[in-house]
Design a protein around this motif. Structure first.
Motif, short mmCIF file in Angstrom:
data_model
loop_
_atom_site.label_atom_id
_atom_site.label_comp_id
_atom_site.label_asym_id
_atom_site.label_seq_id
_atom_site.Cartn_x
_atom_site.Cartn_y
_atom_site.Cartn_z
N THR A 87 -1.84 1.59 3.75
CA THR A 87 -3.25 1.80 2.43
C THR A 87 -3.01 0.81 1.21
O THR A 87 -4.06 0.64 0.35
CB THR A 87 -3.30 3.30 2.21
OG1 THR A 87 -2.33 3.48 1.07
CG2 THR A 87 -3.40 3.93 2.98
N HIS A 88 -2.24 -0.26 0.94
CA HIS A 88 -1.12 -0.45 -0.24
C HIS A 88 -0.27 -1.07 -0.44
O HIS A 88 0.83 -0.40 0.40
CB HIS A 88 -2.30 -0.42 -1.55
CG HIS A 88 -1.57 0.86 -1.66
ND1 HIS A 88 -1.62 2.18 -1.07
CD2 HIS A 88 -1.11 0.70 -3.21
CE1 HIS A 88 -1.18 2.95 -2.07
NE2 HIS A 88 -0.89 2.45 -3.42
N VAL A 89 0.09 -2.13 -0.85
CA VAL A 89 1.56 -2.96 -1.00
C VAL A 89 2.47 -1.87 -2.05
O VAL A 89 3.60 -2.84 -1.55
CB VAL A 89 1.04 -4.10 -1.72
CG1 VAL A 89 1.01 -4.02 -2.92
CG2 VAL A 89 2.31 -5.25 -1.48
N HIS A 90 2.14 -0.97 -2.43
CA HIS A 90 3.32 -0.52 -3.60
C HIS A 90 4.19 0.33 -2.89
O HIS A 90 3.70 0.75 -1.07
CB HIS A 90 2.75 0.64 -4.02
CG HIS A 90 1.60 0.27 -5.43
ND1 HIS A 90 0.89 0.83 -5.64
CD2 HIS A 90 1.88 -0.51 -6.37
CE1 HIS A 90 0.21 0.04 -6.64
NE2 HIS A 90 0.60 -1.02 -6.54
N PRO A 91 5.64 -0.18 -2.83
CA PRO A 91 6.89 0.54 -2.24
C PRO A 91 6.96 1.76 -1.77
O PRO A 91 7.28 2.77 -0.61
CB PRO A 91 8.20 0.34 -3.01
CG PRO A 91 7.52 -0.45 -4.22
CD PRO A 91 5.97 -0.68 -4.35
N GLY A 185 -5.74 6.41 0.83
CA GLY A 185 -4.63 6.07 -0.36
C GLY A 185 -4.43 6.38 -2.22
O GLY A 185 -4.78 7.39 -2.27
N ASP A 186 -3.88 5.28 -2.51
CA ASP A 186 -4.18 5.62 -3.96
C ASP A 186 -4.92 5.60 -4.48
O ASP A 186 -5.62 5.36 -6.22
CB ASP A 186 -2.77 5.39 -4.72
CG ASP A 186 -1.49 5.71 -4.51
OD1 ASP A 186 -1.72 6.92 -3.79
OD2 ASP A 186 -0.55 4.64 -4.59
N ILE A 187 -6.54 5.24 -4.44
CA ILE A 187 -7.78 5.35 -5.10
C ILE A 187 -7.94 6.29 -5.39
O ILE A 187 -8.34 6.70 -6.47
CB ILE A 187 -9.10 4.30 -3.79
CG1 ILE A 187 -8.64 3.33 -3.58
CG2 ILE A 187 -10.22 4.61 -4.59
CD1 ILE A 187 -9.60 2.81 -2.59
ZN LIG Z 1 -0.15 2.95 -5.32
#
Ligand SMILES: [Zn+2]
Length: 306
Positions: A87-91, A185-187
């Motif tokens: 969903t996105h790049v965060h580890p 994801g984090d949205i």
């Molecule tokens: Zn995130």
């Protein structure tokens, strides 16, 4: 082997814990609806879609948890893991990619595909000011750069939508059309203010656009509960009403800060006016990653940056 693993973080990356003892983390498996399950351990939630053709994962948490997560997946399916969608790049969402790629037997006829928006790949391969590292097995090489990507797996149509400049610049929201589940994801992080990462291309206006798009994908049931289920980046399984409440909160706070900026207030003055105050009991706790001040500051910077 040391049980405590330091996770490398930037000062602003919305990651929950600086140091974690992964040995004590338990993976919880929650059936959501249709072919879809949610796995919660440490880091972002994992979404699983399971059927005759095998397993599709959305996000991978942290590398040290991959064997535990794999053990839980194997209780649900012995089929091959064919897709990972990031969903996105965060580890706390891509951290397990390499470990899973290493755990999954290579099948040249049915290779593992790792899907993400191209901005995720760009940020994973070209961290600012650093040399391009050699290719790793867990990189999303099936990157997409269009508004959305679709695929069919386990008899179900799956849509991967790019949400521009929202939590980061590489966010994807995944719709499982048959199962009637959306993985955000984090949205969307119920119980906490959104951790918009301005350094990685996020913005308050994109965050709101992303939440509005999630609401377009979600259809409530005739009764109050049910309908489309929503798996957030962190936190519990939700439905439409939860996303509406969250979107409204973000819009109201954005509007308040926008008004204060129009009046010429400085960041310090806006923080002192506490534009989030009536929401803090619901969205800030002792363990919150995004404090009220930080959320205020992020919105202020996002609305005033050129
Ligand atoms: Zn995130």
């Amino acid at each position: 082997m040391a049980a405590a693993v330091a996770v490398s973080l930037s000062a602003t990356g919305p990651i929950r814990a600086q140091q974690q003892n992964f040995a004590n983390v338990q993976i919880r498996v929650l059936p959501v609806q249709g072919n879809v399950y949610m796995l919660a351990g440490s880091g972002g939630n994992i979404t699983l879609q399971i059927g005759k053709e095998g397993v599709l994962m959305v996000d991978t948490e942290f590398a040290p948890l991959a064997p535990k997560i794999m053990a839980e997946i194997r209780k649900l399916s012995n089929g091959p893991i064919r897709y990972i969608i990031n969903t996105h790049v965060h580890p706390d969402h891509v951290g397990g990619n390499d470990a899973f790629a290493a755990l999954i037997p290579q099948d040249p006829l049915n290779p593992l595909k790792i899907i993400a928006h191209e901005n995720v790949l760009n940020r994973m391969t070209k961290p600012a000011g650093k040399e391009t590292p050699p290719p790793q097995p867990g990189l999303p090489e099936d990157e997409y750069f269009t508004r959305f990507k679709d695929l069919r797996f386990n008899g179900e149509a799956i849509f991967v939508y790019h949400e521009p400049k929202a939590h980061t610049d590489g966010d994807s929201v995944v719709l499982f059309r048959g199962s009637d589940v959306v993985s955000t994801g984090d949205i969307f992080t119920p119980g906490g203010y959104p951790g918009i990462d301005l350094e990685r291309g996020g913005s308050i206006q994109g965050e709101i656009a992303g939440l509005n798009h999630i609401l377009e994908l979600v259809v409530p049931a005739h009764t109050q509960d049910g309908g489309t289920y929503v798996i957030p980046g962190h936190g519990r399984i939700c439905d439409e009403a939860d996303v509406v409440e969250y979107r409204d909160m973000v819009v109201i706070i954005r509007d308040r800060i926008q008004d204060m900026i129009k009046k010429g207030m400085t960041l310090e003055q806006v923080k002192a006016a506490k534009p989030t105050r009536d929401y803090d009991t619901e969205y800030v706790s002792k363990n919150s990653f995004v404090t009220a001040d930080r959320f205020t500051e992020t919105i202020y910077k996002s609305l005033t940056q050129k």
